[in-house]
Design a protein around this motif. Structure first.
Motif, mmCIF file in Angstrom:
data_model
loop_
_atom_site.group_PDB
_atom_site.id
_atom_site.type_symbol
_atom_site.label_atom_id
_atom_site.label_comp_id
_atom_site.label_asym_id
_atom_site.label_seq_id
_atom_site.Cartn_x
_atom_site.Cartn_y
_atom_site.Cartn_z
ATOM 1 N N ALA A 151 -35.713 29.485 5.230
ATOM 2 C CA ALA A 151 -34.666 28.760 5.949
ATOM 3 C C ALA A 151 -33.429 28.594 5.072
ATOM 4 C CB ALA A 151 -35.190 27.400 6.404
ATOM 5 N N LEU A 152 -33.634 28.293 3.785
ATOM 6 C CA LEU A 152 -32.512 28.173 2.858
ATOM 7 C C LEU A 152 -31.749 29.484 2.744
ATOM 8 C CD1 LEU A 152 -34.021 26.151 -0.143
ATOM 9 C CD2 LEU A 152 -32.339 25.335 1.515
ATOM 10 N N LEU A 153 -32.485 30.591 2.593
ATOM 11 C CA LEU A 153 -31.842 31.888 2.436
ATOM 12 C C LEU A 153 -31.096 32.285 3.702
ATOM 13 C CD1 LEU A 153 -31.301 34.368 0.687
ATOM 14 C CD2 LEU A 153 -33.474 35.337 1.509
ATOM 15 N N CYS A 154 -31.725 32.105 4.849
ATOM 16 C CA CYS A 154 -31.066 32.466 6.113
ATOM 17 C C CYS A 154 -29.803 31.646 6.318
ATOM 18 C CB CYS A 154 -32.029 32.274 7.274
ATOM 19 S SG CYS A 154 -33.363 33.491 7.328
ATOM 20 N N GLN A 155 -29.853 30.366 5.955
ATOM 21 C CA GLN A 155 -28.662 29.517 6.069
ATOM 22 C C GLN A 155 -27.546 30.041 5.178
ATOM 23 O OE1 GLN A 155 -28.960 25.531 4.403
ATOM 24 N NE2 GLN A 155 -27.703 24.716 6.056
ATOM 25 N N GLN A 156 -27.909 30.433 3.960
ATOM 26 C CA GLN A 156 -26.900 30.934 3.027
ATOM 27 C C GLN A 156 -26.313 32.261 3.499
ATOM 28 O OE1 GLN A 156 -27.792 30.236 -1.048
ATOM 29 N NE2 GLN A 156 -26.669 32.006 -1.786
ATOM 30 N N LEU A 157 -27.139 33.097 4.128
ATOM 31 C CA LEU A 157 -26.680 34.406 4.600
ATOM 32 C C LEU A 157 -26.038 34.353 5.977
ATOM 33 C CD1 LEU A 157 -29.763 36.568 3.497
ATOM 34 C CD2 LEU A 157 -27.552 36.365 2.324
ATOM 35 N N ARG A 198 -34.006 37.671 11.831
ATOM 36 C CA ARG A 198 -33.164 38.779 11.333
ATOM 37 C C ARG A 198 -33.363 39.011 9.841
ATOM 38 N NH1 ARG A 198 -31.254 41.076 16.059
ATOM 39 N NH2 ARG A 198 -29.260 41.756 15.163
ATOM 40 N N LEU A 199 -34.303 38.309 9.226
ATOM 41 C CA LEU A 199 -34.658 38.511 7.817
ATOM 42 C C LEU A 199 -35.946 39.325 7.765
ATOM 43 C CD1 LEU A 199 -34.197 37.903 4.795
ATOM 44 C CD2 LEU A 199 -35.459 35.765 5.143
ATOM 45 N N ILE A 200 -35.840 40.602 7.394
ATOM 46 C CA ILE A 200 -36.943 41.558 7.529
ATOM 47 C C ILE A 200 -37.506 41.927 6.163
ATOM 48 C CG2 ILE A 200 -37.638 43.799 8.435
ATOM 49 C CD1 ILE A 200 -36.632 41.814 10.568
ATOM 50 N N ILE A 243 -32.340 43.425 5.679
ATOM 51 C CA ILE A 243 -33.578 44.118 5.324
ATOM 52 C C ILE A 243 -33.738 44.040 3.807
ATOM 53 C CG2 ILE A 243 -33.564 45.667 7.309
ATOM 54 C CD1 ILE A 243 -32.449 47.848 5.411
ATOM 55 N N GLY A 244 -34.987 43.984 3.353
ATOM 56 C CA GLY A 244 -35.189 43.886 1.912
ATOM 57 C C GLY A 244 -36.624 44.156 1.518
#
Length: 282
Positions: free
Chosen positions: A62-68, A74-76, A120-121
């Motif tokens: 959730a922290l990463l998605c908020q930052q991005l 959409r975080l794969i 994607i990562g």
């Protein structure tokens, strides 16, 4: 060029290592700093497959998605198995159920997409992450290259997949090689050296034999092979037709910098993972 960014609110925010790959993409690796995981997973881990607490992973995502600036779906991130299989993330992928999406990501070590605002990562903790951007076709790829995947030339295979899928031309590609184990730290057994040699790698360019003197027998030495995994992958990219000037190497050894980046060799297998991701903004 590489830059770190701290998001300001407080220490719980993740600190990312950003790459200046191209103005049309956001490319980065996570560090260990700024999240909810603890112990060998601390602080920032989003990998579901290494034994970390599920709630800590959820909060970190959730922290990463908020930052991005993206939603969680959409975080794969695939479930990697050290092979060379890639998967294409397209609109049909997002039409699948959550269970079917996870099934599509099983046994995958490279991910590619030409969709905007999809991150994607791949996950690593000594293995080599690679990010690719095709500025002409506006397509991106993320690759997990451990030694087994490197021997099987996953970087070249993924480029071939981008050519087949998007019409990419290697000369148009720009590549970032992220943090991973260095030549100095990657001591291997003879069987690993032999696997690279049998696969046709130029061993003088990618390996070195180090003499280690035992503290118990100071007059005897034990020589061990070391392999340069970042260089192995850089040479693969060049062989695939990527211009040398289009390849950037982070030159960060995860073993030597395990205070900032996860290292399985230093912390053990039951520890966190770096996430190296890319988003096409167009």
């Amino acid at each position: 060029m590489i830059s770190y960014l701290n998001t300001a609110d407080d220490m719980i925010q993740p600190k990312l290592l950003y790459y200046n790959l191209h103005e049309d993409v956001v490319a980065f690796s996570t560090t260990r700093r700024g999240g909810f995981s603890t112990g060998a997973y601390g602080e920032f881990n989003i990998n579901r497959y290494c034994g970390d607490d599920a709630e800590a992973i959820r909060k970190n995502r959730a922290l990463l998605c908020q930052q991005l600036g993206i939603s969680d779906d959409r975080l794969i991130m695939p479930h990697q198995v050290h092979l060379t299989q890639s998967v294409r993330i397209d609109e049909a992928f997002f039409a699948l159920s959550e269970e079917d999406r996870q099934t599509r990501l099983e046994g995958i070590d490279a991910v590619m997409t030409n969709l905007s605002d999809v991150c994607i990562g791949v996950s690593t903790a000594d293995c080599i992450p690679l990010l690719i951007y095709d500025a002409r076709q506006h397509a991106v790829a993320a690759i997990h290259a451990g030694w087994r995947g490197t021997v099987q030339r996953i970087a070249q295979q993924t480029i071939a997949d981008m050519v087949a899928t998007y019409g990419s031309q290697p000369a148009d590609l720009r590549v970032q090689i992220g943090p991973g184990i260095s030549l100095d730290s990657f001591e291997v057994g003879d069987e690993v050296y032999d696997a690279f040699a049998a696969a046709g790698f130029d061993m003088p360019k990618i390996s070195r034999r180090f003499s280690l003197t035992s503290i118990h027998s100071p007059h005897t030495s034990n020589e061990k092979w070391h392999i340069d995994l970042p260089e192995c992958n850089r040479l693969q990219l060049i062989a695939a037709g990527v211009p040398e000037a289009h390849i950037s190497v982070a030159d960060i050894c995860t073993v030597k910098h395990s205070d900032t980046f996860f290292s399985a060799r230093r912390l053990g297998i039951q520890s966190g993972r770096i996430f190296t991701g890319i988003i096409c903004k167009l």
